[in-house]
Enzyme design. Structure first.
Site, PDB file in Angstrom:
ATOM      1  N   TYR A 161       0.860  -1.367  -0.105  1.00  0.00           N
ATOM      2  CA  TYR A 161      -0.116   0.020  -0.200  1.00  0.00           C
ATOM      3  C   TYR A 161       0.825   1.247   0.047  1.00  0.00           C
ATOM      4  O   TYR A 161       0.357   2.296  -0.592  1.00  0.00           O
ATOM      5  CB  TYR A 161      -1.144  -0.005   0.984  1.00  0.00           C
ATOM      6  CG  TYR A 161      -2.087   0.767   0.900  1.00  0.00           C
ATOM      7  CD1 TYR A 161      -2.983   0.908   0.023  1.00  0.00           C
ATOM      8  CD2 TYR A 161      -2.416   1.885   1.937  1.00  0.00           C
ATOM      9  CE1 TYR A 161      -4.131   1.552  -0.260  1.00  0.00           C
ATOM     10  CE2 TYR A 161      -3.521   2.565   1.808  1.00  0.00           C
ATOM     11  CZ  TYR A 161      -4.314   2.510   0.926  1.00  0.00           C
ATOM     12  OH  TYR A 161      -5.427   3.156   0.363  1.00  0.00           O
ATOM     13  N   LYS A 168      -3.484   8.064   3.602  1.00  0.00           N
ATOM     14  CA  LYS A 168      -4.908   7.997   4.094  1.00  0.00           C
ATOM     15  C   LYS A 168      -4.929   8.325   5.522  1.00  0.00           C
ATOM     16  O   LYS A 168      -6.095   8.512   6.068  1.00  0.00           O
ATOM     17  CB  LYS A 168      -5.336   6.597   3.942  1.00  0.00           C
ATOM     18  CG  LYS A 168      -5.608   6.278   2.309  1.00  0.00           C
ATOM     19  CD  LYS A 168      -6.763   6.730   1.594  1.00  0.00           C
ATOM     20  CE  LYS A 168      -6.994   6.493   0.571  1.00  0.00           C
ATOM     21  NZ  LYS A 168      -8.335   7.130  -0.244  1.00  0.00           N
ATOM     22  N   LYS A 198     -12.874  -4.785  -6.162  1.00  0.00           N
ATOM     23  CA  LYS A 198     -12.444  -4.677  -7.494  1.00  0.00           C
ATOM     24  C   LYS A 198     -12.570  -3.535  -8.016  1.00  0.00           C
ATOM     25  O   LYS A 198     -13.641  -3.476  -8.819  1.00  0.00           O
ATOM     26  CB  LYS A 198     -12.535  -6.141  -7.739  1.00  0.00           C
ATOM     27  CG  LYS A 198     -12.141  -7.234  -7.497  1.00  0.00           C
ATOM     28  CD  LYS A 198     -12.550  -8.434  -8.291  1.00  0.00           C
ATOM     29  CE  LYS A 198     -12.022  -9.790  -7.626  1.00  0.00           C
ATOM     30  NZ  LYS A 198     -12.568 -11.078  -8.531  1.00  0.00           N
TER      31      LYS A 198
END
Length: 260
Positions: A161, A168, A198
């Site tokens: 990530y 975030k 997805k």
């Protein structure tokens, strides 16, 4: 969600949904859920290339406004709110589902992330939410709700990530501070943290299919969430039934975040 005497829980309310890319995007799930609960919907898309992937779905749910929005371009966010003023004269909810980082900075690990790439990721994925709130708040004369889309990587290390984790985290913190500042105006603010989905945006993450499979395996409910799960959560939080909730990061992930 309906009530016997009052009709749909969000009947007549006005919601701006920013960041619809196609019918599989989280933002579209939010737009569709708000419409199902009676809200009037305005949708933004990133640019002309996205328009053919968005317009048929916006038309299908009866979106009243379909507007271009590239938050990196000066004046475009203001232009969106000018159209809202002309069409509605106010606003009740706004959803920010916009995130981006340069591919080389996203996939290269945090240690190798450039200062320029980090700044771009923060500007698009976090500060644009603050700019959105600044414009939305004066138009929420009867109070309202603001939503920003986060992810569990804000608080826990998620493999691959990378730079989006700190970004975030900043977004979730911004939501809390905005909740504090806007609370006296009757405006509630939430960060929403969906489980892995997805979406086209997620496809830029390395080994994302492995992340999906792991989340499904670990989820107490035994399955992944979908865009409508996220949308209906936001819609609920915008109703009177959640009128005393603000400042939280709300997880919509089938319980994955509770697992060690």
């Amino acid at each position: 969600m309906t009530t016997e005497h009052n009709g749909p829980a969000l009947a007549g309310t006005r919601v701006l949904v920013c960041g619809v890319a196609n019918d599989q995007s989280i933002a579209f799930g939010c737009a569709k859920a708000f419409r199902e609960l009676g809200a009037r919907v305005a949708i933004t898309y990133a640019g002309e290339k996205a328009l053919p992937h968005v317009k048929p779905h916006a038309d299908a749910i009866g979106a009243e406004l379909l507007l271009p929005l590239d938050v990196t371009q000066p004046g475009q966010l203001e232009a969106v709110f000018d159209e809202i003023d002309r069409h509605w004269g106010g606003l009740d909810s706004a959803i920010h589902s916009i995130a981006w980082a340069p591919k080389e900075d996203l996939q290269g690990g945090l240690l190798n992330c450039s200062a320029e790439g980090f700044a771009k990721a923060i500007d698009v994925s976090c500060h644009s939410f603050i700019r959105l709130a600044r414009l939305a708040a004066p138009r929420m004369t009867n109070g309202g709700t603001l939503f920003a889309m986060s992810y569990h990587g804000a608080t826990q290390v998620i493999e691959n990530y990378n730079v989006m984790g700190p970004v975030k985290a900043a977004l979730e913190s911004s939501a809390r501070y905005l909740a504090h500042e806007l609370g006296p105006k009757g405006i509630r603010v939430h960060a929403i943290s969906p489980g892995p989905l997805k979406t086209r945006a997620a496809s830029g993450l390395k080994d994302f299919d492995l992340l999906l499979a792991d989340a499904a395996r670990r989820a107490p409910m035994g399955e992944l969430v979908d865009i409508m799960d996220v949308g209906f959560t936001c819609a609920f939080l915008a109703t009177k039934y959640a009128r005393r909730l603000s400042g939280d990061t709300v997880y919509v992930d089938g319980g994955v975040h509770i697992m060690g």
